[in-house]
Enzyme design. Structure first.
Site, PDB file in Angstrom:
ATOM      1  N   ASN A 140       0.708  -1.309  -0.324  1.00  0.00           N
ATOM      2  CA  ASN A 140       0.112   0.235  -0.370  1.00  0.00           C
ATOM      3  C   ASN A 140       1.029   2.111   0.279  1.00  0.00           C
ATOM      4  O   ASN A 140       2.140   1.300   0.033  1.00  0.00           O
ATOM      5  CB  ASN A 140      -0.699   0.103   1.102  1.00  0.00           C
ATOM      6  CG  ASN A 140      -1.868  -0.592   0.538  1.00  0.00           C
ATOM      7  OD1 ASN A 140      -3.165  -0.213  -0.041  1.00  0.00           O
ATOM      8  ND2 ASN A 140      -2.139  -1.539   1.039  1.00  0.00           N
ATOM      9  N   HIS A 148      21.266   2.705  13.151  1.00  0.00           N
ATOM     10  CA  HIS A 148      22.358   3.585  13.635  1.00  0.00           C
ATOM     11  C   HIS A 148      23.079   2.527  14.738  1.00  0.00           C
ATOM     12  O   HIS A 148      22.452   2.037  15.590  1.00  0.00           O
ATOM     13  CB  HIS A 148      22.093   4.925  14.277  1.00  0.00           C
ATOM     14  CG  HIS A 148      21.235   5.473  13.211  1.00  0.00           C
ATOM     15  ND1 HIS A 148      21.508   6.351  12.143  1.00  0.00           N
ATOM     16  CD2 HIS A 148      19.804   6.344  13.803  1.00  0.00           C
ATOM     17  CE1 HIS A 148      20.809   7.146  11.826  1.00  0.00           C
ATOM     18  NE2 HIS A 148      19.264   7.067  11.713  1.00  0.00           N
ATOM     19  N   ALA A 170      -1.383  -3.775  13.959  1.00  0.00           N
ATOM     20  CA  ALA A 170      -0.982  -2.134  13.133  1.00  0.00           C
ATOM     21  C   ALA A 170      -0.457  -1.582  14.547  1.00  0.00           C
ATOM     22  O   ALA A 170      -0.948  -1.684  15.937  1.00  0.00           O
ATOM     23  CB  ALA A 170      -2.186  -1.826  13.097  1.00  0.00           C
ATOM     24  N   LYS A 223       4.778  -8.760  21.001  1.00  0.00           N
ATOM     25  CA  LYS A 223       4.318  -9.809  21.574  1.00  0.00           C
ATOM     26  C   LYS A 223       3.477 -10.453  20.644  1.00  0.00           C
ATOM     27  O   LYS A 223       2.555  -9.599  20.242  1.00  0.00           O
ATOM     28  CB  LYS A 223       4.351  -9.738  23.337  1.00  0.00           C
ATOM     29  CG  LYS A 223       5.494  -8.834  23.631  1.00  0.00           C
ATOM     30  CD  LYS A 223       4.858  -9.061  25.286  1.00  0.00           C
ATOM     31  CE  LYS A 223       6.601  -7.777  25.801  1.00  0.00           C
ATOM     32  NZ  LYS A 223       8.112  -7.969  25.462  1.00  0.00           N
ATOM     33  N   ARG A 256      -2.020 -14.477  20.020  1.00  0.00           N
ATOM     34  CA  ARG A 256      -2.205 -15.699  20.003  1.00  0.00           C
ATOM     35  C   ARG A 256      -1.555 -16.374  18.613  1.00  0.00           C
ATOM     36  O   ARG A 256      -1.192 -15.953  17.881  1.00  0.00           O
ATOM     37  CB  ARG A 256      -4.143 -15.664  19.881  1.00  0.00           C
ATOM     38  CG  ARG A 256      -4.546 -14.987  18.780  1.00  0.00           C
ATOM     39  CD  ARG A 256      -6.334 -15.116  19.218  1.00  0.00           C
ATOM     40  NE  ARG A 256      -6.727 -15.141  17.295  1.00  0.00           N
ATOM     41  CZ  ARG A 256      -7.422 -15.565  16.943  1.00  0.00           C
ATOM     42  NH1 ARG A 256      -6.818 -16.814  16.933  1.00  0.00           N
ATOM     43  NH2 ARG A 256      -8.045 -14.267  15.568  1.00  0.00           N
TER      44      ARG A 256
END
Length: 171
Positions: free
Chosen positions: A70, A97, A145, A165, A168
């Protein structure tokens, strides 16, 4: 030199064509260009490659078939599999960096070596997510997101958060 000219044409003209929601032909032109001229994407009639996608010089990037990239996506480098969806404003980094020394300002330490992430088949990366250098996102996975992926994601996992993290499994 020829590759630089191809990239310049991409950034000056091809990447600035309107979004496919406004003009379907613009997507076809972009897909044709990245498949046949830049040779970074596998040719497929179901590919989408929207406007204003940053691809660096293209030399650290491969994209499989039936992928939807997108608008306003930033990709320094990556190996992207087949059937991958990348939402708007996603960032995929292949370097960062250096920050190891305390006696030298970080801006003077340079950048790390390139470690393009690997995004396997059938992955969905949500809007505004960030994928850090060197990580692998397993097939069938979803990155929520706004997530920041700093470590590998297993197959068929849904991850989210900062840092990302496991939410599920998709089984």
């Amino acid at each position: 030199m020829v590759q630089k000219i191809k990239i310049i044409i991409y950034y000056l003209f091809i990447s600035r064509l309107p979004n496919s929601r406004l003009l379907k032909a613009a997507n076809k032109i972009r897909v044709w260009y990245v498949c046949h001229i830049l040779k970074i994407m596998t040719s497929d009639s179901d590919n989408y490659f929207e406007n204003r996608v940053y691809i660096g010089s293209g030399n650290l990037l491969t994209i499989g078939k039936c992928c939807h990239i997108n608008e306003n996506v930033f990709i320094q480098g990556a190996g992207i599999g087949n059937y991958v969806m990348i939402a708007p404003h996603v960032t995929i980094l292949s370097r960062s960096h250096k920050k190891d020394r305390l006696d030298i300002p970080m801006i003077k330490q340079g950048e790390t070596e390139d470690e393009p992430p690997i995004i396997e088949d059938d992955v969905w990366i949500g809007r505004n997510a960030i994928v850090m250098p060197g990580v692998r996102i397993g097939s069938g996975s979803i990155v929520a997101a706004g997530a920041v992926v700093v470590q590998n994601v297993g197959k068929k996992q849904i991850v989210g958060g900062v840092p990302a993290k496991l939410i599920r499994n998709r089984v």
